[in-house]
Every structure is written in C-alpha cells, then in structure tokens.
Design an enzyme around this catalytic site. Sequence first.
Site, short mmCIF file in Angstrom:
data_model
loop_
_atom_site.label_atom_id
_atom_site.label_comp_id
_atom_site.label_asym_id
_atom_site.label_seq_id
_atom_site.Cartn_x
_atom_site.Cartn_y
_atom_site.Cartn_z
N THR A 18 0.82 -1.21 0.00
CA THR A 18 0.00 0.00 0.00
C THR A 18 0.86 1.27 0.00
O THR A 18 0.40 2.32 -0.40
CB THR A 18 -0.91 0.07 1.24
N ARG A 22 8.89 -1.52 0.32
CA ARG A 22 9.62 -1.22 1.55
C ARG A 22 10.44 -2.40 1.97
O ARG A 22 9.92 -3.50 2.13
CB ARG A 22 8.64 -0.91 2.66
N SER A 113 8.44 5.88 5.47
CA SER A 113 7.51 6.54 6.38
C SER A 113 8.06 6.60 7.81
O SER A 113 9.11 7.16 8.06
CB SER A 113 6.16 5.85 6.32
N HIS A 114 7.36 5.94 8.73
CA HIS A 114 7.68 6.02 10.15
C HIS A 114 8.66 4.93 10.57
O HIS A 114 9.00 4.83 11.74
CB HIS A 114 6.38 5.86 10.92
N LYS A 126 8.21 4.74 -3.66
CA LYS A 126 6.79 4.72 -3.98
C LYS A 126 6.55 5.57 -5.21
O LYS A 126 7.13 6.66 -5.33
CB LYS A 126 6.02 5.31 -2.79
N ASP A 277 5.81 12.37 11.27
CA ASP A 277 6.64 11.16 11.12
C ASP A 277 7.78 11.34 10.12
O ASP A 277 8.04 12.46 9.65
CB ASP A 277 5.77 9.97 10.72
N ASP A 279 8.34 10.84 6.94
CA ASP A 279 8.14 11.52 5.65
C ASP A 279 7.10 12.62 5.71
O ASP A 279 6.72 13.17 4.67
CB ASP A 279 7.78 10.50 4.57
N ASP A 281 3.83 12.75 6.64
CA ASP A 281 2.40 12.64 6.34
C ASP A 281 1.54 12.32 7.56
O ASP A 281 0.33 12.46 7.51
CB ASP A 281 2.13 11.65 5.18
N ARG A 282 2.17 11.90 8.66
CA ARG A 282 1.37 11.59 9.85
C ARG A 282 1.40 12.74 10.84
O ARG A 282 2.29 13.58 10.80
CB ARG A 282 1.91 10.35 10.55
N GLU A 363 -7.33 8.50 8.90
CA GLU A 363 -7.13 7.14 9.38
C GLU A 363 -6.74 7.21 10.85
O GLU A 363 -6.11 8.18 11.29
CB GLU A 363 -5.99 6.46 8.62
N LYS A 376 -1.94 11.95 2.93
CA LYS A 376 -2.22 12.54 4.23
C LYS A 376 -1.14 13.57 4.50
O LYS A 376 -0.09 13.55 3.87
CB LYS A 376 -2.28 11.48 5.31
N ARG A 496 -2.72 -6.03 14.33
CA ARG A 496 -3.34 -4.83 14.89
C ARG A 496 -4.75 -5.18 15.35
O ARG A 496 -5.52 -5.78 14.61
CB ARG A 496 -3.43 -3.73 13.85
#
Length: 543
Positions: A18, A22, A113-114, A126, A277, A279, A281-282, A363, A376, A496
């Site tokens: 998604t 990675r 990302s994170h 990506k 985070d 990159d 986006d969070r 999210e 995001k 999760r």
Amino acid sequence: MTVQIITTQPFAEQRPGTSGLRKKVSVFQHPHYLENFVQAIFNSLEDFQGKTLVVGGDGRYYNKTAIRTILQMAAANGFGHVLVGQHGLLSTPAVSAIIRKYQAFGGIVLSASHNPGGPEGDFGIKYNIGNGGPAPEKVTEAIYQHTRVIKEYRISQLPVPDLSMLGHHQLGNMGVEIIDPVADYAQLMKQLFDFEKIKDLFKTGFTLRFDAMHAITGPYAKTILEQQLGAPSGTVMNGEPLEDFGQGHPDPNLTYAHDLVDIMYAEQAPQFGAASDGDGDRNMILGNHFFVTPSDSLAILAANAHLLPGYQQGLRGIARSMPTSAAADRVAERLGIDCYETPTGWKFFGNLLDAGKATLCGEESFGTGSDHVREKDGLWAVLFWLNVLACRRQSVEAIVKEHWAEYGRNYYSRHDYEAIDAGAAQQLMDRLNQQFPHLPGKKFGNYTVETADDFSYIDPMDHSISTKQGLRVLFEGGSRIVFRLSGTGTEGATLRVYLESFEPEVSRQQLDAQVALAELIQIADQLANIQVLTGRDKPSVIT
Ligand code: G1P
Ligand code: ZN
C-alpha cells in the site's frame, strides 16, 4: 553513448504494498535491486517522454544515493524534466502538492515513512501518479508484473548535478530543477489557513511544541511555524533531518514520540503539542496533559472546518478507513454529508477526493488530510488545529470535551503486536475467521455480537473490489473489535487489534480509554487467542 543498457535478472518479491516497496536498506543495496524496480515503474507507464517527474525523499540513509540513480534512469528513459528537492528532501505531502501544482506526470517518493532509518534500518520507494496520490492497485500490480520479467534497465552515465545547488541543471537532454523543498508547500498552506489569525494567537504568548523527530518536517515546521507564523524559535524540536532520525523511530504516537509526550505531560506543559513522522504525512495532536486520538481529531476538524478560509464553503463529504472510529460519521450525519468507509491505506481516498465526494479524510493511524493534496498531511493537520485554536481560543482539552458532549464519545484504542511470527499471525486470523459463522447472537459479558465479517469494499467510482481488508466483530450498540495484519511492516508480521465503544452519556465520558475498553480487550483475546498464539502477554504499542 551516454545511456547504458544493463542486463539484469528479476528479484523475488518486489511487490509494492500500500505504501510502495519497503525493505531493509541492505536489500536495496543489492546491485541492480533499486534499478530493477525503478525500471519496472517506468516500464509500466505510457507516454511520459518529455514530461516532468517529481523526485524527493525523507532524507533517510540511502536517500541521496537512490535519487542520483533515479535521475540517471529518468534521463535515460526519456523524461523531459525532473523537479527534485534540494539535498534530495521532499516530504510526502509536498511531493503531492508539487506534482499537482506543476501538473507533473508523476513522482517518486523515497521513504519508509515512520520505520526507523540508517544503514540497518528501512528504505522505500513509492510511485505517485499525476493526481499527486499513490499509484492505484492496477498500477502497482503492473509494476510488480514488470519486476518479474525484467531483463534490462536504462541508465545514463552522465554525472548528476550537485543536489545542494538550487536552480536549473541539465542531465543530458533532461532538465533537472533543484527546488526549495518548502516554498510551494508553504504557499499552499497560506491559501488554506488564516495565517494572520494564527500569528495573533502566537502574539498572545500561546505555546506550541512541534516534534519533527529528526525527520523531514523539521525544515517545513521551522519555516512555517517559526518564521512565517511567529512562533518563538525553539518551538520546533528535533528539527534537523538526520539519516538515522537520531536513532529514533519517527512515528508520532505515544510510544515513539516520548520526548514530546514527556514535555506535554510535565508540570509546565505548553498549550499545544504535535509531531509528524519520517516523511511528514502523519500527525499526533496533544494538548496540555491531553492526547487527542486521530479518530477524534478527524471528527473535530470536520466539525470546525467552516471556521477556516480553505474550508469555509463547507465539506463535500468525509472519508475514513474502516478501522478508524465512527466519530467522524456522527459529524457527517449532523452536517448532512456522506461519510465513506474505505479499506486501510490512503490510496483508497484518491478516487473520492478526485470525484469531489470527500473533502476531509482520515485514518486512525495518525493520518489526516484533505483534497488539497492526495496524501495525508502531518503539518497541514497541525496548522488546521492551530487555526481552530486561534478561532476558538479554548484549550485543546476543552475543544475535545465539548465535542464529546455534543456528539458522544467513541472510546478508541489500537493494540499492536509487532514483529510476531508470520505463520502464527496467519493462523490466528484463519482460526478467528472460522468462528465467524457462529458468532452472531453470541454474548460476551455485556456485549452481544451483531455481525462478524471480513471487510470488503467496492470503490464507488471505479467499482474495483478489495477483499480481506480486516476481520470485524460488530457488537450491538456500535462497539466493535477489528483484527488486521499490517501491510507495511518489514519484520515478521504485525497484528493490529482495533477496539471501539460508543458512550453518549457525558458523565461516563471521562474514563481512560484503556479502562473503558477493558472488557472489549479481554474479549479480543478470548476470540483470537492472542496471548497464546503470539506468545506475547501484552501489545508492543498501544495507541
Ligand atoms: C499502516 C496504517 C495505515 C496507513 C499505512 C501507511 O498500515 O495502519 O492506516 O495507511 O500504515 O502509512 P498497516 O501497517 O496497518 O498496513
Ligand atoms: Zn509516513
């Protein structure tokens, strides 16, 4: 010849998930590994000759090396132009904004990302399409198919311009524009938010701490918060992007953003705290001694959007991922707009945003955004909150509690079991799924199961179907437990467990979420046999 055609062989499992491909840095360092994937991206695209590609990353280890290779390959494959952030830096939302602003053909984001960075850490790549958003499934699937049959890739032998030198350069026939990573993004934020009002708020002595976690948002936050909005210098902490994020785990949650959490829960805490985070986006939002769940944050932003210049005309709709709490649904209902429930992953919002069906998306995993970009956007969420705070002049806690009083509170928590055995994780999910036909009507303490299913989604725009998006146990009265295996981890599997219950009654809204959800937490273990099958007596991360 300046273009070399290199013979290569496919690597196993270069399947983009998604969030792109990675893997550990050491995997990307295998000769031809990155090149194969980049060529597979280009092979899956049509009609890009002479067009513009945006390239940038979160500054983690291997970022610049990868960018140089990508530039040489873009030139050899016939792109006309590349826009690349100075020093190879661009946050994920900035890539999205830049693709849209300059109507680029697409973009490549280098980030995991994170996930932690450094030579031992993770790396990722990506592809984003011309709307600025992550490639949809049909594109990532095409890329994957190309990785399986690749025989050669094209790369220029010409030297790559110095990435620190702003301005126009050439790489063979391809123009390379090295751009300020922050300028275009900052300009967009200025159109959406009332900078004057936020400046006035800071003039009153309002205190904010923003933790960039030694990742990409440092330069963005320093420019926008400290220079443009007048927050005192020192507002931004850990503001230098480092290749290994200072050995931290740049994930803005209560576990990993502990520097900030300590400050926000200290005696003399600032009024507002936020983090982003790797990159950018969070986002995590905190008040003085107060944590705002991302699900509540989405609902509160939606309820207050009309106060902000960029959203004054009202929201067209709200979209949230399935595991995200239903708090936003209640706001949508009140506003008389649609609320869409999509599978996990930002890419599912793309079509809704493009079609003008949703304005805000979110999210539970600390991701919030709007139709201003197709990713995001961490800093955007912080500026949104700042603008709301500047309008309402109340504390974060007061705003959240007023919201609960008005709409009810969705108690919410996510329990992660990270890096567990992949076989055991699959077994857990399979066994749970097998029980589903027998669950409806079954009582567990105070909770009675209404339905149990494996979530699937039909995209309202392109009618594509996504199945197996999470096992849901829905109880009467709106409580639920969702079980999902992460699609972004790089070690073993991550389970999760998402827990939610609804409390309309104000006097019962003041509990700690873990206390309010204690019974559901126990039911989750009973249903899925988590402790036995994972060998863990508690989650590794609770948010
Ligand atoms: C996680 C989050 C998901 C988010 C994704 C990319 O994916 O849960 O909401 O879109 O990271 O940031 P997961 O690891 O759960 O598959
Ligand atoms: Zn991210």
